[in-house]
Structures are given as C-alpha cells and as structure tokens.
Design a protein around this motif. Structure first.
Motif, PDB file in Angstrom:
ATOM      1  N   VAL A 133       0.848  -1.179   0.106  1.00 49.67           N
ATOM      2  CA  VAL A 133       0.003   0.085   0.129  1.00 49.67           C
ATOM      3  C   VAL A 133       0.862   1.170  -0.082  1.00 49.67           C
ATOM      4  O   VAL A 133       0.582   2.141  -0.744  1.00 49.67           O
ATOM      5  N   THR A 134       1.951   1.228   0.882  1.00 47.95           N
ATOM      6  CA  THR A 134       2.994   2.381   0.822  1.00 47.95           C
ATOM      7  C   THR A 134       4.123   1.775   0.945  1.00 47.95           C
ATOM      8  O   THR A 134       4.220   0.431   0.721  1.00 47.95           O
ATOM      9  N   HIS A 135       5.212   2.424   0.911  1.00 50.34           N
ATOM     10  CA  HIS A 135       6.635   1.761   0.979  1.00 50.34           C
ATOM     11  C   HIS A 135       6.887   1.036   2.440  1.00 50.34           C
ATOM     12  O   HIS A 135       7.728   0.322   2.421  1.00 50.34           O
ATOM     13  N   ARG A 136       6.109   1.440   3.394  1.00 51.79           N
ATOM     14  CA  ARG A 136       6.205   0.786   4.765  1.00 51.79           C
ATOM     15  C   ARG A 136       5.184  -0.047   4.894  1.00 51.79           C
ATOM     16  O   ARG A 136       5.284  -1.181   5.843  1.00 51.79           O
ATOM     17  N   LEU A 137       3.799  -0.168   4.485  1.00 51.87           N
ATOM     18  CA  LEU A 137       2.581  -1.020   4.847  1.00 51.87           C
ATOM     19  C   LEU A 137       2.246  -1.831   3.759  1.00 51.87           C
ATOM     20  O   LEU A 137       2.276  -1.606   2.409  1.00 51.87           O
ATOM     21  N   VAL A 138       2.162  -3.015   4.097  1.00 50.02           N
ATOM     22  CA  VAL A 138       1.757  -4.403   3.257  1.00 50.02           C
ATOM     23  C   VAL A 138       0.645  -4.898   3.854  1.00 50.02           C
ATOM     24  O   VAL A 138       0.268  -5.109   5.003  1.00 50.02           O
ATOM     25  N   LEU A 139      -0.475  -5.117   2.989  1.00 57.51           N
ATOM     26  CA  LEU A 139      -1.707  -5.689   3.307  1.00 57.51           C
ATOM     27  C   LEU A 139      -1.881  -6.903   2.516  1.00 57.51           C
ATOM     28  O   LEU A 139      -1.706  -6.819   1.360  1.00 57.51           O
ATOM     29  N   GLY A 140      -2.488  -7.983   3.124  1.00 56.20           N
ATOM     30  CA  GLY A 140      -3.170  -9.305   1.916  1.00 56.20           C
ATOM     31  C   GLY A 140      -3.883 -10.090   2.879  1.00 56.20           C
ATOM     32  O   GLY A 140      -4.503  -9.794   4.158  1.00 56.20           O
ATOM     33  N   LEU A 169     -10.573 -18.077   6.286  1.00 58.59           N
ATOM     34  CA  LEU A 169      -9.924 -16.658   5.731  1.00 58.59           C
ATOM     35  C   LEU A 169      -9.110 -15.874   6.872  1.00 58.59           C
ATOM     36  O   LEU A 169      -9.671 -15.855   7.745  1.00 58.59           O
ATOM     37  N   THR A 170      -7.991 -15.773   6.418  1.00 59.52           N
ATOM     38  CA  THR A 170      -7.058 -14.922   7.255  1.00 59.52           C
ATOM     39  C   THR A 170      -6.474 -13.449   6.706  1.00 59.52           C
ATOM     40  O   THR A 170      -6.054 -13.516   5.586  1.00 59.52           O
ATOM     41  N   LEU A 171      -6.784 -12.423   7.442  1.00 64.60           N
ATOM     42  CA  LEU A 171      -6.317 -11.141   6.923  1.00 64.60           C
ATOM     43  C   LEU A 171      -4.676 -10.979   7.359  1.00 64.60           C
ATOM     44  O   LEU A 171      -4.582 -11.317   8.653  1.00 64.60           O
ATOM     45  N   ALA A 172      -3.987 -10.231   6.781  1.00 70.84           N
ATOM     46  CA  ALA A 172      -2.724  -9.841   7.253  1.00 70.84           C
ATOM     47  C   ALA A 172      -2.215  -8.758   7.002  1.00 70.84           C
ATOM     48  O   ALA A 172      -2.545  -7.729   5.953  1.00 70.84           O
ATOM     49  N   GLY A 173      -1.486  -8.114   7.674  1.00 73.47           N
ATOM     50  CA  GLY A 173      -0.847  -6.745   7.578  1.00 73.47           C
ATOM     51  C   GLY A 173       0.521  -6.858   8.289  1.00 73.47           C
ATOM     52  O   GLY A 173       1.002  -7.454   9.209  1.00 73.47           O
ATOM     53  N   LYS A 174       1.521  -5.936   7.539  1.00 74.01           N
ATOM     54  CA  LYS A 174       2.882  -5.804   7.989  1.00 74.01           C
ATOM     55  C   LYS A 174       3.495  -4.252   7.688  1.00 74.01           C
ATOM     56  O   LYS A 174       3.227  -3.793   6.658  1.00 74.01           O
ATOM     57  N   TYR A 175       3.994  -3.712   8.771  1.00 71.49           N
ATOM     58  CA  TYR A 175       4.317  -2.412   8.843  1.00 71.49           C
ATOM     59  C   TYR A 175       5.715  -2.332   9.179  1.00 71.49           C
ATOM     60  O   TYR A 175       6.067  -2.672  10.010  1.00 71.49           O
ATOM     61  N   SER A 176       6.776  -1.943   8.190  1.00 78.30           N
ATOM     62  CA  SER A 176       8.329  -1.886   8.186  1.00 78.30           C
ATOM     63  C   SER A 176       8.556  -0.369   8.575  1.00 78.30           C
ATOM     64  O   SER A 176       8.525   0.180   7.751  1.00 78.30           O
ATOM     65  N   ALA A 177       9.386  -0.358   9.791  1.00 83.86           N
ATOM     66  CA  ALA A 177      10.050   1.103   9.993  1.00 83.86           C
ATOM     67  C   ALA A 177      11.492   0.828   9.669  1.00 83.86           C
ATOM     68  O   ALA A 177      12.035  -0.110   9.422  1.00 83.86           O
ATOM     69  N   VAL A 178      12.326   1.772  10.185  1.00 82.07           N
ATOM     70  CA  VAL A 178      13.823   1.748  10.029  1.00 82.07           C
ATOM     71  C   VAL A 178      14.551   0.711  10.685  1.00 82.07           C
ATOM     72  O   VAL A 178      15.071  -0.156  10.413  1.00 82.07           O
ATOM     73  N   HIS A 179      14.078   0.481  11.848  1.00 80.90           N
ATOM     74  CA  HIS A 179      14.745  -0.452  12.959  1.00 80.90           C
ATOM     75  C   HIS A 179      13.851  -1.613  13.326  1.00 80.90           C
ATOM     76  O   HIS A 179      14.101  -2.262  14.406  1.00 80.90           O
ATOM     77  N   TRP A 180      12.358  -1.314  12.934  1.00 81.74           N
ATOM     78  CA  TRP A 180      11.504  -2.469  13.568  1.00 81.74           C
ATOM     79  C   TRP A 180      10.496  -2.851  12.613  1.00 81.74           C
ATOM     80  O   TRP A 180      10.205  -2.149  11.664  1.00 81.74           O
ATOM     81  N   VAL A 181       9.983  -3.952  12.667  1.00 77.98           N
ATOM     82  CA  VAL A 181       8.686  -4.695  11.912  1.00 77.98           C
ATOM     83  C   VAL A 181       7.686  -5.189  12.860  1.00 77.98           C
ATOM     84  O   VAL A 181       8.089  -5.968  13.589  1.00 77.98           O
ATOM     85  N   ALA A 182       6.535  -4.634  12.489  1.00 76.23           N
ATOM     86  CA  ALA A 182       5.425  -5.260  13.200  1.00 76.23           C
ATOM     87  C   ALA A 182       4.522  -6.136  12.078  1.00 76.23           C
ATOM     88  O   ALA A 182       4.022  -5.600  11.049  1.00 76.23           O
ATOM     89  N   THR A 183       4.129  -7.314  12.516  1.00 76.61           N
ATOM     90  CA  THR A 183       3.297  -8.018  11.723  1.00 76.61           C
ATOM     91  C   THR A 183       2.212  -8.556  12.266  1.00 76.61           C
ATOM     92  O   THR A 183       2.338  -9.089  13.512  1.00 76.61           O
ATOM     93  N   GLY A 193      -7.625 -18.217  14.281  1.00 73.40           N
ATOM     94  CA  GLY A 193      -6.834 -17.179  15.386  1.00 73.40           C
ATOM     95  C   GLY A 193      -6.260 -16.260  14.817  1.00 73.40           C
ATOM     96  O   GLY A 193      -6.561 -15.596  13.987  1.00 73.40           O
ATOM     97  N   ALA A 194      -4.991 -15.891  15.648  1.00 75.91           N
ATOM     98  CA  ALA A 194      -4.335 -14.733  15.442  1.00 75.91           C
ATOM     99  C   ALA A 194      -2.818 -14.959  15.707  1.00 75.91           C
ATOM    100  O   ALA A 194      -2.520 -15.838  16.443  1.00 75.91           O
ATOM    101  N   HIS A 195      -2.052 -14.276  14.888  1.00 72.98           N
ATOM    102  CA  HIS A 195      -0.447 -14.510  15.086  1.00 72.98           C
ATOM    103  C   HIS A 195       0.100 -13.001  14.745  1.00 72.98           C
ATOM    104  O   HIS A 195       0.001 -12.351  13.763  1.00 72.98           O
ATOM    105  N   ALA A 196       0.618 -12.398  15.868  1.00 74.70           N
ATOM    106  CA  ALA A 196       1.303 -11.327  15.754  1.00 74.70           C
ATOM    107  C   ALA A 196       2.593 -11.478  16.349  1.00 74.70           C
ATOM    108  O   ALA A 196       3.232 -12.079  17.146  1.00 74.70           O
ATOM    109  N   SER A 197       3.687 -10.527  15.734  1.00 78.04           N
ATOM    110  CA  SER A 197       5.001 -10.816  15.914  1.00 78.04           C
ATOM    111  C   SER A 197       5.442  -9.115  15.698  1.00 78.04           C
ATOM    112  O   SER A 197       5.131  -8.367  15.078  1.00 78.04           O
ATOM    113  N   TYR A 198       6.712  -8.939  16.571  1.00 81.73           N
ATOM    114  CA  TYR A 198       7.063  -7.354  16.698  1.00 81.73           C
ATOM    115  C   TYR A 198       8.931  -7.796  16.594  1.00 81.73           C
ATOM    116  O   TYR A 198       9.328  -8.593  17.253  1.00 81.73           O
TER     117      TYR A 198
END
Length: 308
Positions: A172-179, A195-209, A216-221
């Motif tokens: 979606v942007t250079h930092r945000l991915v959706l799917g 059906l599972t929805l996913a999102g990922k945000y990438s910063a300079v030093h960290w990544v949240a998914t 269920g749910a699966h989150a990582s940092y």
C-alpha cells in the motif's frame, strides 16, 4: 525605474520539475511475513549432531548428518542440493533441487523453477519409506508491488480430496503491506474454508506483523537495537485448541569473539538458549543448546559440530 534589486523577471524563474515518486516495492512471499522475528529465536536442540558439508562444484553440494539422541534411535541424513545459473538475488537461484534422505529411506525433496521473469513454481514431495505422504505444487506471480500465490496440497482426483491455499499481498505504501490467505480443504464428507487477513508495517529499525482470521491470530514484533542486538516478540492464539502463547526472543552477536547467542522465554514456562561459536581459520562451527520447561519439568540439551 529599472530593476535596482537585480531580481529576475517572474517569467524567467526556473521551474521545479515535478517530484517523481519511487515505485512501491514487491512485498515478497506470504510465508516470509514473520521471518525476521522467527530468525531471532533459537532452534530446538537435543542430543549430539555432526554435520559435514562438502561443496563439489559451483552448482552441487552435499551434507552428511549423524544424530544421536536419548529420545530415539541414532539417525543418518544425506542432504543434496543443486543450484542452477540463473541468480535473481543472493538467496534466489533457479533452478534449485534439494533432497534429504534418512537411513530408513524416507525422502524430502523440493524443486524450484523460474517459468518466466515474474512466475515461479515449486514442487514438494515427502515419503515415508515406500509410501507417499505429501505432494504439493506452488505457483507464485510477483508483480511490481504485489505477490499472488496458489498452492495445491495432496490433490487426489480419485478420492476427491484436496487442500488449496491462496495468498495475496499488496504494498500500500513503502512501509505498509496488506493481504490475506484463503485455505480451502475438501475430502469425502467434509469441506471447509478459513480466511485470514494480514498486515505488515516496516520501519527503519523495527517490523510489526499481524495475521487475524477465524482460526486464530498471530502477531510478531521485531526490533533491531544495533548491529549486535536484535529482539523479537510473538503472540499466537488458536481458537480451535483454545490456546494462546506469548514468546520473547533475543539475538546477540559478538563479532570479535565469532559468537552468536540466541535465547527465548515463553508463557508456557519454557526457557532456552543456543550458543554458536565459529573456530577460524578452521571451517568448524560449534553449537551448544539447553531448554527447560518448568511447567512440565522437562529438560533437554544438545551439542552439534558443523564442518564446512
């Protein structure tokens, strides 16, 4: 009256060219969304393992593994890998054929092909002695800013059973991915989809998914503090098993000592750590690991030597 200030007329001022926006990057594969966080955690070790790697040529290499454990019989694995001439990135070479066979005759094999510039295919086969357990076929198309994947698992036309998985990721942007992910399974008397929805945000030093679905749910940092320290946090919830797990892992690199230390602590009262030590100029890597489950009062440790 003349232009005493020496200013150029308005019509002669240089015009700024419109700023060109950089194209959005490809989001990669769906299976790699949590990869950075998972690489922080140590791998389970138990018993004694010896691994000998041998590069036969620029395309072919083999590895011999001997594993002795108190939990089972000693085992031997022969691992072979062939890499072709078409290299898209430092980690992607096509075609690639990988095989692993143990002393009982069971085989795990993968074949990776590049059918076109953007189209990739993968076939996975797994046998237990003379019986086929798994056969899986993947097709992946990578666009400029999106990735679409279709997987068929154990297709059986006679038995009318199949597992089909569809993945889609969009930058979606250079930092945000959706799917999202759609899993469909069918066999006689049973049929369903998740059906599972996913999102990922990438910063300079960290990544949240985050992955959220009916199953269920699966989150990582993942956070990279500096060149030596990396940390990762994972949360997993399974609605079918009514179980949740929280894990914290860290990765410490000591380049001057040629050492890598990984550790973990989770909500199941498990504590584990693995220490890896390279022995230059010898091509030898030593690893020592220990894991303790306080809740079940279980302890196991392992030691491995990798040559090559």
């Amino acid at each position: 009256m003349g232009n005493t200030l020496g200013l150029a007329p308005m019509g002669t001022l240089p015009r700024r060219s419109p700023r060109r926006e950089e194209p959005l990057p490809n989001p990669g594969s769906f299976d790699e969304l949590h990869r950075l966080c998972k690489d922080v955690f140590p791998a389970q070790m138990e018993g004694v393992k010896l691994v000998v790697n041998k590069v036969l040529s620029s395309h072919f290499q083999v590895a011999h593994t001997v594993h002795m454990s108190a939990l089972g019989l000693p085992g031997y694995h022969l691992h072979t890998a062939y890499a072709g001439d078409w290299q898209l990135s430092p980690t992607e070479v096509f075609p690639t054929v990988v095989g692993d066979m143990d002393s009982s005759g069971s085989l795990n094999a993968q074949v990776l092909l590049l059918l076109a510039e953007r189209l990739r295919a993968k076939a996975v086969f797994q046998t237990q002695q003379a019986k086929f357990l798994t056969w899986q076929f993947d097709g992946e198309y990578r666009g400029d800013d999106y990735t679409a994947t279709l997987t068929l698992g154990n297709p059986d036309l006679i038995g009318e059973s199949v597992i089909m998985v569809a993945h889609f990721l969009q930058s979606v942007t250079h930092r945000l991915v959706l799917g999202g992910e759609l899993v469909y399974h069918r066999r006689p008397g049973e049929e369903g989809a998740i059906l599972t929805l996913a999102g990922k945000y990438s910063a300079v030093h960290w990544v949240a998914t985050l992955n959220v679905g009916s199953g269920g749910a699966h989150a990582s940092y993942y956070h990279r503090a500096n060149e030596q320290v990396q940390v990762g946090v994972e949360f997993e919830a399974n609605t079918r098993l009514q179980d949740t797990t929280f894990s914290f892992g860290y990765h410490l690199t000591l380049p001057q000592a040629n050492m890598v230390f990984r550790g973990l602590v989770d909500s199941n009262w498990c504590v584990g750590a693995v220490l890896e030590k390279k022995m230059p100029p010898l091509p030898v890597t030593l690893a020592l690991g220990a894991f303790l489950n306080h809740w079940r009062n279980r302890f196991h440790c392992g030691f491995s030597i990798t040559v090559g």
